[in-house]
Motif scaffolding. Structure first.
Motif, PDB file in Angstrom:
ATOM      1  N   GLN A 218       0.829  -1.206   0.000  1.00 57.84           N
ATOM      2  CA  GLN A 218       0.000   0.000   0.000  1.00 57.84           C
ATOM      3  C   GLN A 218       0.866   1.261   0.000  1.00 57.84           C
ATOM      4  N   ARG A 219       1.922   1.266   0.822  1.00 60.13           N
ATOM      5  CA  ARG A 219       2.809   2.427   0.861  1.00 60.13           C
ATOM      6  C   ARG A 219       3.538   2.611  -0.462  1.00 60.13           C
ATOM      7  N   ASN A 220       3.949   1.518  -1.095  1.00 56.14           N
ATOM      8  CA  ASN A 220       4.623   1.596  -2.378  1.00 56.14           C
ATOM      9  C   ASN A 220       3.700   2.164  -3.461  1.00 56.14           C
ATOM     10  N   VAL A 221       2.423   1.735  -3.415  1.00 56.96           N
ATOM     11  CA  VAL A 221       1.453   2.207  -4.423  1.00 56.96           C
ATOM     12  C   VAL A 221       1.203   3.696  -4.271  1.00 56.96           C
ATOM     13  N   LEU A 222       1.042   4.164  -3.047  1.00 58.30           N
ATOM     14  CA  LEU A 222       0.793   5.598  -2.836  1.00 58.30           C
ATOM     15  C   LEU A 222       1.991   6.441  -3.284  1.00 58.30           C
ATOM     16  N   GLY A 223       3.196   5.896  -3.166  1.00 59.26           N
ATOM     17  CA  GLY A 223       4.361   6.632  -3.625  1.00 59.26           C
ATOM     18  C   GLY A 223       4.460   6.696  -5.134  1.00 59.26           C
ATOM     19  N   TYR A 224       3.758   5.779  -5.846  1.00 61.33           N
ATOM     20  CA  TYR A 224       3.783   5.732  -7.319  1.00 61.33           C
ATOM     21  C   TYR A 224       2.757   6.676  -7.941  1.00 61.33           C
ATOM     22  N   LYS A 225       2.004   7.418  -7.094  1.00 60.62           N
ATOM     23  CA  LYS A 225       0.890   8.253  -7.566  1.00 60.62           C
ATOM     24  C   LYS A 225       1.332   9.368  -8.514  1.00 60.62           C
ATOM     25  N   SER A 226       2.577   9.841  -8.386  1.00 64.12           N
ATOM     26  CA  SER A 226       3.041  10.953  -9.238  1.00 64.12           C
ATOM     27  C   SER A 226       3.067  10.563 -10.710  1.00 64.12           C
ATOM     28  N   ASN A 227       3.392   9.302 -11.013  1.00 58.41           N
ATOM     29  CA  ASN A 227       3.392   8.851 -12.421  1.00 58.41           C
ATOM     30  C   ASN A 227       1.973   8.916 -13.006  1.00 58.41           C
ATOM     31  N   LEU A 228       0.984   8.555 -12.201  1.00 56.24           N
ATOM     32  CA  LEU A 228      -0.407   8.614 -12.693  1.00 56.24           C
ATOM     33  C   LEU A 228      -0.856  10.061 -12.894  1.00 56.24           C
ATOM     34  N   ASP A 229      -0.400  10.965 -12.022  1.00 55.57           N
ATOM     35  CA  ASP A 229      -0.754  12.375 -12.173  1.00 55.57           C
ATOM     36  C   ASP A 229      -0.173  12.949 -13.451  1.00 55.57           C
ATOM     37  N   GLU A 230       1.061  12.518 -13.815  1.00 55.17           N
ATOM     38  CA  GLU A 230       1.669  12.993 -15.064  1.00 55.17           C
ATOM     39  C   GLU A 230       0.860  12.533 -16.274  1.00 55.17           C
ATOM     40  N   LEU A 231       0.384  11.309 -16.210  1.00 51.62           N
ATOM     41  CA  LEU A 231      -0.462  10.803 -17.302  1.00 51.62           C
ATOM     42  C   LEU A 231      -1.784  11.582 -17.392  1.00 51.62           C
ATOM     43  N   GLU A 232      -2.343  11.963 -16.255  1.00 54.53           N
ATOM     44  CA  GLU A 232      -3.591  12.746 -16.255  1.00 54.53           C
ATOM     45  C   GLU A 232      -3.383  14.095 -16.952  1.00 54.53           C
ATOM     46  N   ARG A 233      -2.216  14.705 -16.714  1.00 53.43           N
ATOM     47  CA  ARG A 233      -1.949  16.002 -17.348  1.00 53.43           C
ATOM     48  C   ARG A 233      -1.850  15.861 -18.868  1.00 53.43           C
ATOM     49  N   ILE A 234      -1.125  14.812 -19.316  1.00 51.40           N
ATOM     50  CA  ILE A 234      -0.983  14.596 -20.764  1.00 51.40           C
ATOM     51  C   ILE A 234      -2.348  14.283 -21.383  1.00 51.40           C
ATOM     52  N   HIS A 235      -3.116  13.472 -20.665  1.00 48.10           N
ATOM     53  CA  HIS A 235      -4.441  13.096 -21.186  1.00 48.10           C
ATOM     54  C   HIS A 235      -5.366  14.315 -21.322  1.00 48.10           C
TER      55      HIS A 235
END
Length: 923
Positions: A710-727
């Motif tokens: 769970q802690r590892n997944v929450l730390g990976y959130k920045s990659n998903l935010d970058e994809l949201e911006r491009i999208h």
């Protein structure tokens, strides 16, 4: 008061032919509904009194005679003669044939049937059926009645008068009002059968009792069926129904020996005991005076009524003779003004006299004879001298005047008809001329205007050809009408030779027709030449129209397609699409030279058409091409639009090309990033699922592993935010498809949310299992076993349905037998694991059930036994015992919720632990 005289209807007259069917039955609506009801009942009962001899009967008189079978049977019974064999079919013509056989038999007995046909009887016409039955009753039940010199109705009336003469309050003068109080019926019965009733006990004021008494006695002792209702007779007696019923009494009593007349008018004499020496009895002068006064009043009343009838006779005779004398001069006038309308008006006046003036006088004449005969009968019965009218008012004088009137009618009608025939012959020839002229004028109406018409100026080729064909047909018709014109001229000459008085209008009309005929011939030749010239011009125009249509239609389609393509919005999503559009536009520009040459040819055809229409004075409407809705102006407008749209399209395509190049760059950046994030989410989710399905060791270790993920997944959130911006940038540029990436932004969001949800759910499940393990004493191996078995059968991860639950229970060793017993056990388990009937059982409910099945559980009985131990076996427990044995807070909890004990001998602060224990388990 009894009505001693009422003027009878016109058909009750001396010399009346009772074989003549009454006229009133020919008229719809003359039968009163109340009388119709009485007649239907009376006539039905009369018919049944005869039909029962043949073992049958009728229920509805208008229905049961429709097929003619029972009607023929009725005639056979009452006449004693056989009728022709009836038709046994059920078709309408069979029924009509049977009814006609019955009607023919009635007519063979001298009865004239007027307006009664077999169709009316078959159709169930109530009035016609009642009229027919009344005619049968008159012929077979009343006509043969003879009393002295009177017969039929008058004879029956005289018989009733004589039979009831000795009785008080009975004065029979007719067959309606004289019978309302019922005393006349009772008098007839008492006169012939005094043993059946006591007349002295009857009262005039109780008509219903009197009528019902007479009807019941007649039915029971005289075999006379009940044909009348007492209420109807007392209220509105029907003459025909009463006459029919009374005729049954006549036939019942005519052969019976009549007892001596009863003495009931005077009271019996008083017996006087004479003692020696008897004093002379005193006479009751008051009673004698009352009797004498009644006798005088009765005699005077009869005399007054007779005088009134004499006065009515004189007045009616004077009025009838005056009417005859008024019409005699008019019928003697045999002159006209030699005009057909005046003669026809006189005939109409004569017919009005026959239809409206004379029929009421015929009725007056019949009433006069009836009045005379009734008066003579009354005078004879009351021992009065016969009535002698004044000179000229005798019945024979009335008949003589009437015969003279009818002779005048015959001669008058013959003369008037012959005069009309003569005048009609005189008018026939003139009417024939007018009729032929009218036909010719109707035919010629509008013909000159049609021949002068310039309608060809607005017609195309096919309409001009049709006009020529129509003109050829007109010329043929013109030749055919030559004979009619010659006949009109010949009739006019004949009328001139015969010196017809009104010849002026005829000659003028004939001359007008001949002049018109000459003009029609000239105009017809001129129109034929004009139509031939117009046809040649129309053929050239038609050729140009066709050439224009063949060229303009494909060119217009090309223009429409080009305009549509040039005006189409440039909406593309890939570089390949915009490149194809640019290539297609370059090919289109290479075809504009050929299109310009085709446009010039089409425009030249339109100019030639306009020149022909203008130079020959044709209608401008002919500029419209019959082969197409396209016009040269439309072609010019569309060609101009195409030429102006080409450069505009060039600029649009170049701008879109630049935009698509930028979109392609965004697709590449998103695909590179998404193709890294997507597989990472899938790997993490598989790891979480693997931990949840088992093989993770202790529950506490599995929870620690999941929290690390769970802690590892929450730390990976920045990659998903970058994809949201491009999208978001791609959406702003309307880029909705990216074939370079296996993952869409939506699938990545769902994967992210699914991963977090799975982690939280699995951690929650493991924590619940730890609590369950610690509270129930179940081992982790058992939980793992239950989990593995549940997961094996939960293929769709949506919970177990009933059949999957059965298999899962069996796999973990729970016994469920086959058959109804096993089904009942499964329903019991479902009631525990799926109380809301959702149709699916989650793992938590399954684990809770299996835990309860494999662990020791507290029960109500165990709780009661435990409290009984603390209370040393007593049925109640004291507060001191609770505080001594239990922790302070739990003792306070029990005392707050336990009810005071009601056991006898229980000390204060004693409590009922049994009820409290049951409450804890909701029992």
């Amino acid at each position: 008061m009894v009505d001693y005289y009422q003027q009878p209807p016109s058909y009750h007259q001396p010399g009346y032919d009772y074989t003549q069917q009454e006229e009133e039955w020919d008229r719809e609506g003359l039968l009163d509904p109340a009388w119709e009801k009485q007649q239907k009942k009376t006539f039905t009962a009369w018919c049944n009194s005869h039909l029962r001899k043949a073992g049958t009967s009728i229920d509805a008189i208008e229905e049961d005679f429709r097929n003619g079978l029972k009607l023929m049977l009725l005639l056979e019974v009452i006449s004693g003669e056989p009728l022709p064999k009836p038709d046994r079919g059920k078709m309408r013509f069979h029924k009509i044939a049977n009814v006609n056989k019955a009607l023919e038999y009635i007519e063979s007995k001298g009865v004239k049937l007027v307006s009664i046909g077999a169709e009316e009887i078959v159709d169930g016409n109530v009035k016609m059926t009642l009229g027919l039955i009344w005619t049968i009753i008159l012929r077979f039940a009343i006509q043969d009645i003879n009393v002295e010199e009177l017969s039929a109705r008058d004879g029956l009336l005289l018989w009733c008068q004589r039979k009831t003469a000795p009785y008080n309050n009975v004065n029979v003068q007719n067959f309606h009002n004289s019978w309302k109080d019922g005393l006349a019926f009772c008098a007839l019965i008492h006169r012939h059968r005094p043993d059946l009733l006591d007349y002295s006990q009857l009262h005039k004021g109780d008509p219903i009792h009197n009528l019902n008494l007479a009807f019941d006695i007649a039915e029971k002792h005289l075999d006379i069926p009940k044909m009348l209702d007492a209420e109807d007779v007392a209220r509105h007696p029907d003459e025909k129904s009463t006459m029919t019923y009374v005729s049954c009494f006549y036939h019942a009593f005519r052969n019976m020996r009549e007892p001596p007349p009863p003495v009931i008018r005077q009271p019996p004499p008083q017996r006087v005991v004479v003692a020696p020496p008897p004093p002379p009895p005193e006479r009751d002068w008051r009673k004698d005076a009352e009797t004498a006064a009644n006798r005088i009043c009765r005699v005077l009343k009869v005399n007054q009524e007779n005088e009134k009838m004499m006065e009515d006779y004189e007045n009616l005779a004077s009025d009838l003779l005056a009417w005859i004398n008024r019409w005699m001069p008019w019928l003697a006038n045999r002159s006209t003004d030699d005009t057909l309308p005046q003669a026809q008006q006189k005939l109409e006046d004569y017919r009005n006299y026959r239809r409206h003036e004379k029929p009421p006088r015929i009725e007056d004449k019949g009433r006069l004879e009836t009045l005379f005969n009734t008066l003579q009968t009354r005078l004879r019965l009351s021992n009065r001298p016969a009535f002698l009218p004044r000179d000229g008012h005798l019945i024979k004088d009335i008949n003589a005047a009437w015969a003279g009137l009818e002779d005048s009618e015959k001669g008058f009608e013959e003369w008037l008809l012959s005069e009309i025939m003569r005048l009609e012959r005189l008018e026939h020839l003139a009417e024939k001329f007018r009729r032929k002229c009218a036909l010719h004028e109707e035919w010629a109406h509008g013909k000159e205007d049609a021949l002068r018409s310039n309608d060809w100026r607005s017609c195309g080729l096919y309409k001009i050809k049709a006009l020529r064909k129509r003109h050829e047909a007109f010329e043929s018709d013109l030749g055919a009408h030559q004979d009619r014109v010659e006949q009109i001229a010949a009739i006019a000459r004949e009328l001139n030779n015969l010196r017809y008085p009104d010849i002026g209008p005829i000659n003028a009309r004939c001359q007008a027709i001949c002049n018109q005929w000459d003009r029609l011939g000239q105009l017809s030749s001129k129109r034929r030449e004009t139509l031939e010239d117009a046809e040649r011009i129309a053929e050239r125009l038609d050729s140009l129209y066709l050439d224009f249509a063949k060229r303009a239609a494909p060119f217009n389609n090309w223009l429409d397609g080009a305009r549509e393509d040039l005006a189409d919005l440039v909406i593309v999503h890939e570089m390949r699409e915009i490149e194809e559009l640019v290539s297609s536009h370059d090919q289109f520009k290479s075809t504009l030279g050929d299109a310009d040459r085709e446009f010039s040819s089409i425009n030249q055809i339109e100019q030639e058409v306009e020149h022909l229409v203008t130079s020959h004075g044709l209608d401008r409407e002919l500029l419209r091409n019959p082969y197409t809705d396209l016009s040269a102006s439309d072609i010019r407008r569309k060609w101009g639009e195409v030429q102006s749209s080409v450069p505009r399209r060039d600029s649009q395509l170049q701008a879109e090309l630049k935009r698509q190049q930028n979109n392609e760059r965004l697709r590449t950046i998103f695909a590179e990033k998404a193709n890294q994030v997507g597989p990472w989410l899938e790997r993490e989710l598989e790891q979480v699922l693997a931990i949840g399905l088992g093989g993770r060791g202790r529950l506490e270790d599995a929870i620690q592993q999941l929290r690390a993920i769970q802690r590892n997944v929450l730390g990976y959130k920045s990659n998903l935010d970058e994809l949201e911006r491009i999208h978001q940038e791609m959406q702003e540029n309307f880029v909705f498809e990216n074939r370079k990436s296996r993952y869409s932004m939506e699938s990545l969001r769902v994967g992210w949310e699914t991963l977090l949800t799975s982690i939280n759910k699995t951690i929650n499940e493991f924590e619940n299992q730890v609590l369950l393990r610690d509270s129930k004493g179940i081992s982790e191996d058992q939980i793992s076993e239950f989990r593995a078995s549940f997961s094996h059968f939960d293929k769709d991860r949506a919970g177990l349905d009933p059949e999957q639950l059965r298999a899962c229970l069996i796999s973990v060793g729970y016994t469920i037998r086959p058959g109804r017993e096993g089904d009942a056990e499964l329903h019991r388990v479902l009631a525990h694991v799926d109380p809301n009937r959702m149709g699916r059982v989650p793992f938590e409910a399954f684990l809770d059930f299996m835990t309860k099945e494999n662990s020791d559980q507290d029960t109500v009985e165990q709780m009661i036994d435990s409290f009984r131990i603390l209370a040393s076996g007593k049925p109640f427990i004291t507060a001191d015992e609770l505080e001594r044995e239990l922790p302070r807070d739990q003792a306070a909890y029990c005392m707050a919720r336990m009810a005071p004990s009601r056991e006898p001998g229980a000390p204060p602060r004693s409590f009922d632990y049994v009820t409290f224990s049951r409450t804890l388990y909701s029992q």
